[in-house]
Write a protein that holds these residues in place. Structure first.
Motif, PDB file in Angstrom:
ATOM      1  N   ILE A 121       0.937  -1.099  -0.007  1.00  0.00           N
ATOM      2  CA  ILE A 121       0.018   0.161   0.070  1.00  0.00           C
ATOM      3  C   ILE A 121       0.919   1.267   0.029  1.00  0.00           C
ATOM      4  CG2 ILE A 121      -1.707   1.242   1.532  1.00  0.00           C
ATOM      5  CD1 ILE A 121      -2.750  -1.359   2.180  1.00  0.00           C
ATOM      6  N   LEU A 122       1.943   1.344   0.825  1.00  0.00           N
ATOM      7  CA  LEU A 122       2.731   2.418   1.059  1.00  0.00           C
ATOM      8  C   LEU A 122       3.781   2.726  -0.311  1.00  0.00           C
ATOM      9  CD1 LEU A 122       3.977   4.716   2.748  1.00  0.00           C
ATOM     10  CD2 LEU A 122       5.741   3.036   3.685  1.00  0.00           C
ATOM     11  N   ALA A 123       4.109   1.595  -0.967  1.00  0.00           N
ATOM     12  CA  ALA A 123       4.972   1.643  -2.124  1.00  0.00           C
ATOM     13  C   ALA A 123       3.777   2.207  -3.536  1.00  0.00           C
ATOM     14  CB  ALA A 123       5.315   0.059  -2.439  1.00  0.00           C
ATOM     15  N   TYR A 124       2.612   1.706  -3.493  1.00  0.00           N
ATOM     16  CA  TYR A 124       1.798   2.254  -4.507  1.00  0.00           C
ATOM     17  C   TYR A 124       1.302   3.447  -4.292  1.00  0.00           C
ATOM     18  CZ  TYR A 124       1.429  -2.156  -7.195  1.00  0.00           C
ATOM     19  OH  TYR A 124       1.894  -3.170  -7.856  1.00  0.00           O
ATOM     20  N   ASP A 125       1.330   4.088  -2.896  1.00  0.00           N
ATOM     21  CA  ASP A 125       1.309   5.660  -2.611  1.00  0.00           C
ATOM     22  C   ASP A 125       2.529   6.420  -3.163  1.00  0.00           C
ATOM     23  OD1 ASP A 125      -1.232   5.226  -1.380  1.00  0.00           O
ATOM     24  OD2 ASP A 125      -0.349   5.117   0.716  1.00  0.00           O
ATOM     25  N   HIS A 126       3.630   5.915  -3.248  1.00  0.00           N
ATOM     26  CA  HIS A 126       4.685   6.620  -3.764  1.00  0.00           C
ATOM     27  C   HIS A 126       4.866   6.423  -5.120  1.00  0.00           C
ATOM     28  CE1 HIS A 126       5.971   6.650   0.504  1.00  0.00           C
ATOM     29  NE2 HIS A 126       6.930   7.432   0.037  1.00  0.00           N
ATOM     30  N   LEU A 127       3.944   5.616  -5.884  1.00  0.00           N
ATOM     31  CA  LEU A 127       4.281   5.387  -7.453  1.00  0.00           C
ATOM     32  C   LEU A 127       4.707   6.658  -8.149  1.00  0.00           C
ATOM     33  CD1 LEU A 127       4.476   2.682  -8.884  1.00  0.00           C
ATOM     34  CD2 LEU A 127       2.072   3.149  -9.716  1.00  0.00           C
ATOM     35  N   GLU A 128       3.655   7.497  -8.050  1.00  0.00           N
ATOM     36  CA  GLU A 128       3.916   8.787  -8.887  1.00  0.00           C
ATOM     37  C   GLU A 128       5.047   9.543  -8.752  1.00  0.00           C
ATOM     38  OE1 GLU A 128       0.018  10.800  -9.281  1.00  0.00           O
ATOM     39  OE2 GLU A 128      -0.923   9.358  -7.985  1.00  0.00           O
ATOM     40  N   GLN A 129       5.932   9.314  -7.450  1.00  0.00           N
ATOM     41  CA  GLN A 129       7.114  10.147  -7.197  1.00  0.00           C
ATOM     42  C   GLN A 129       8.222   9.582  -7.903  1.00  0.00           C
ATOM     43  OE1 GLN A 129       7.349  10.406  -2.962  1.00  0.00           O
ATOM     44  NE2 GLN A 129       5.105  10.553  -2.776  1.00  0.00           N
ATOM     45  N   TRP A 130       8.187   8.393  -8.293  1.00  0.00           N
ATOM     46  CA  TRP A 130       9.419   7.523  -8.789  1.00  0.00           C
ATOM     47  C   TRP A 130       9.551   7.942 -10.244  1.00  0.00           C
ATOM     48  CZ3 TRP A 130       7.552   2.986  -5.480  1.00  0.00           C
ATOM     49  CH2 TRP A 130       7.855   3.322  -4.429  1.00  0.00           C
ATOM     50  N   ASN A 131      10.857   7.753 -10.812  1.00  0.00           N
ATOM     51  CA  ASN A 131      11.122   7.854 -12.160  1.00  0.00           C
ATOM     52  C   ASN A 131      11.519   6.344 -12.678  1.00  0.00           C
ATOM     53  OD1 ASN A 131      12.286   8.149 -14.434  1.00  0.00           O
ATOM     54  ND2 ASN A 131      13.425   9.973 -14.292  1.00  0.00           N
ATOM     55  N   PRO A 132      10.819   5.808 -13.508  1.00  0.00           N
ATOM     56  CA  PRO A 132      11.202   4.292 -13.968  1.00  0.00           C
ATOM     57  C   PRO A 132      12.474   4.375 -14.553  1.00  0.00           C
ATOM     58  CG  PRO A 132       9.550   5.307 -15.506  1.00  0.00           C
ATOM     59  CD  PRO A 132       9.588   6.374 -14.405  1.00  0.00           C
ATOM     60  N   LYS A 133      13.011   5.408 -15.179  1.00  0.00           N
ATOM     61  CA  LYS A 133      14.398   5.148 -15.532  1.00  0.00           C
ATOM     62  C   LYS A 133      15.548   5.406 -14.598  1.00  0.00           C
ATOM     63  CE  LYS A 133      12.545   6.552 -20.166  1.00  0.00           C
ATOM     64  NZ  LYS A 133      12.647   7.419 -21.158  1.00  0.00           N
ATOM     65  N   GLN A 134      15.187   5.312 -13.336  1.00  0.00           N
ATOM     66  CA  GLN A 134      16.486   5.578 -12.478  1.00  0.00           C
ATOM     67  C   GLN A 134      16.269   4.410 -11.477  1.00  0.00           C
ATOM     68  OE1 GLN A 134      18.393   8.230 -12.518  1.00  0.00           O
ATOM     69  NE2 GLN A 134      17.535   9.029 -14.253  1.00  0.00           N
ATOM     70  N   GLU A 135      17.367   3.763 -11.380  1.00  0.00           N
ATOM     71  CA  GLU A 135      17.600   2.639 -10.677  1.00  0.00           C
ATOM     72  C   GLU A 135      17.566   3.083  -8.939  1.00  0.00           C
ATOM     73  OE1 GLU A 135      20.323  -1.371  -9.807  1.00  0.00           O
ATOM     74  OE2 GLU A 135      21.281   0.274 -10.938  1.00  0.00           O
TER      75      GLU A 135
END
Length: 342
Positions: free
Chosen positions: A91-105
């Motif tokens: 739940i917490l991870a999906y709350d953060h989803l919009e903050q992450w850049n998929p191209k950054q490890e």
């Protein structure tokens, strides 16, 4: 590093892949620009719950959608502590989803840190030992040695940053390659599926309310089979075709191509399932609530049309005659019920 020297995962663009991409793109273009904000938020929450339940269930977590909903709402749930922790982390991870850049490890490492906190000692860090994918006592896949992981992950992200392939392709290829590398001691499946969702979200935000994971869970054996076929063939094509078919079906399940015209019997089944707790009911339970006695008529005139319209689905699709068979609303069915409420 020149473009020529960048690692390119091996796969073939087949006619099936082209057709799937066309179908998905067309369906995404049709998805409800008419739905109001309240309905959209409701569907987004519902589909996030289904996404989390599906992704965790693939890894053996037994929590139901109702239990995950209760955890999301801060309610007490009686279940194994590890499974509750897995759900809270997801739940917490999906709350953060919009903050992450998929191209950054670094963002992927942070996602793993959140998903596996309290579950794994070295959460958020590459594994230091060897790992394999097992089926019982059989080794399906032996991941590369741990010393190779940083280099392989670097190559994979370099490819993702430079590829000109459509995100539907790049997200599926990344998903397979990530699972092949298996960079973490645990949680690889969850992260791989989450990262594909993130890549798709950056293509089109509609993917925040399309629970691809719940469809993958419903076809779990096919998911593993496609992974194995790609490994055996030395190219991503089988897995790419499988994932695109799952994405297409997930998108179509919430696409209001038409406002379905259903019989009163089907509409009543949808309402019964919508109001039920838990959301999965057997044929007998549905029939008893509907107050009917004729099993054959109920199956033919109530259940079968709802299944054919993809408004409900079997919980055990591979065992249609199982005595444990139950029925639940599909995303399309949920969408229909929500529109009725509006």
């Amino acid at each position: 590093m020149t473009k020529q020297n960048i690692y390119n995962p091996p796969f073939t663009i087949t006619s099936a892949i082209l057709h799937l991409i066309a179908d998905i793109s067309e369906a995404v273009g049709r998805i409800s620009v008419q739905t109001n904000d309240v309905l959209d938020l409701r569907l987004r929450r519902l589909n996030r719950i289904r996404t989390i339940q599906g992704s965790l269930a693939i890894e053996g977590n037994t929590l139901s959608e109702e239990q995950i909903t209760a955890i999301l709402d801060g309610q007490h749930v009686i279940a194994p502590p590890r499974e509750i922790q897995e759900a809270r982390n997801a739940i917490l991870a999906y709350d953060h989803l919009e903050q992450w850049n998929p191209k950054q490890e670094k963002d992927l490492l942070q996602a793993h840190n959140i998903l596996m906190a309290g579950l794994l000692d070295d959460h958020g860090k590459h594994r230091q030992g060897g790992v394999g994918v097992m089926s019982g006592s059989k080794v399906l896949h032996m991941a590369p040695p741990p010393a190779r992981v940083p280099f392989l992950m670097g190559d994979l992200f370099q490819w993702l940053q430079t590829t000109e392939h459509h995100p539907l392709i790049s997200s599926s290829v990344f998903h397979y390659e990530f699972e092949f590398i298996h960079p973490f001691a645990d949680g690889n499946g969850r992260i791989g599926r989450l990262w594909q969702t993130l890549i798709l979200f950056h293509w089109n935000p509609i993917f925040l309310r399309i629970p691809v994971e719940s469809l993958v869970y419903a076809h779990q054996q096919d998911y593993y089979k496609a992974l194995q076929q790609s490994t055996n063939q030395g190219e991503v094509t089988p897995f790419l075709e499988f994932m695109l078919s799952m994405i297409r079906d997930a998108v179509l399940s919430i696409t209001p191509q038409v406002n379905p015209q259903v019989t009163p019997q089907v509409a009543q089944i949808l309402q019964i399932l919508s109001n039920a707790h838990p959301k999965n009911l057997s044929r007998k339970e549905l029939q008893d609530i509907a107050g009917l006695r004729d099993r054959k008529s109920f199956s033919e005139n109530w259940i079968k049309p709802a299944l054919n319209a993809k408004l409900i689905e079997m919980t055990l699709p591979d065992k249609p005659n199982s005595r444990l068979q139950c029925y639940r609303l599909t995303n399309k069915g949920n969408f229909f019920v929500e529109r009725i409420k509006e």
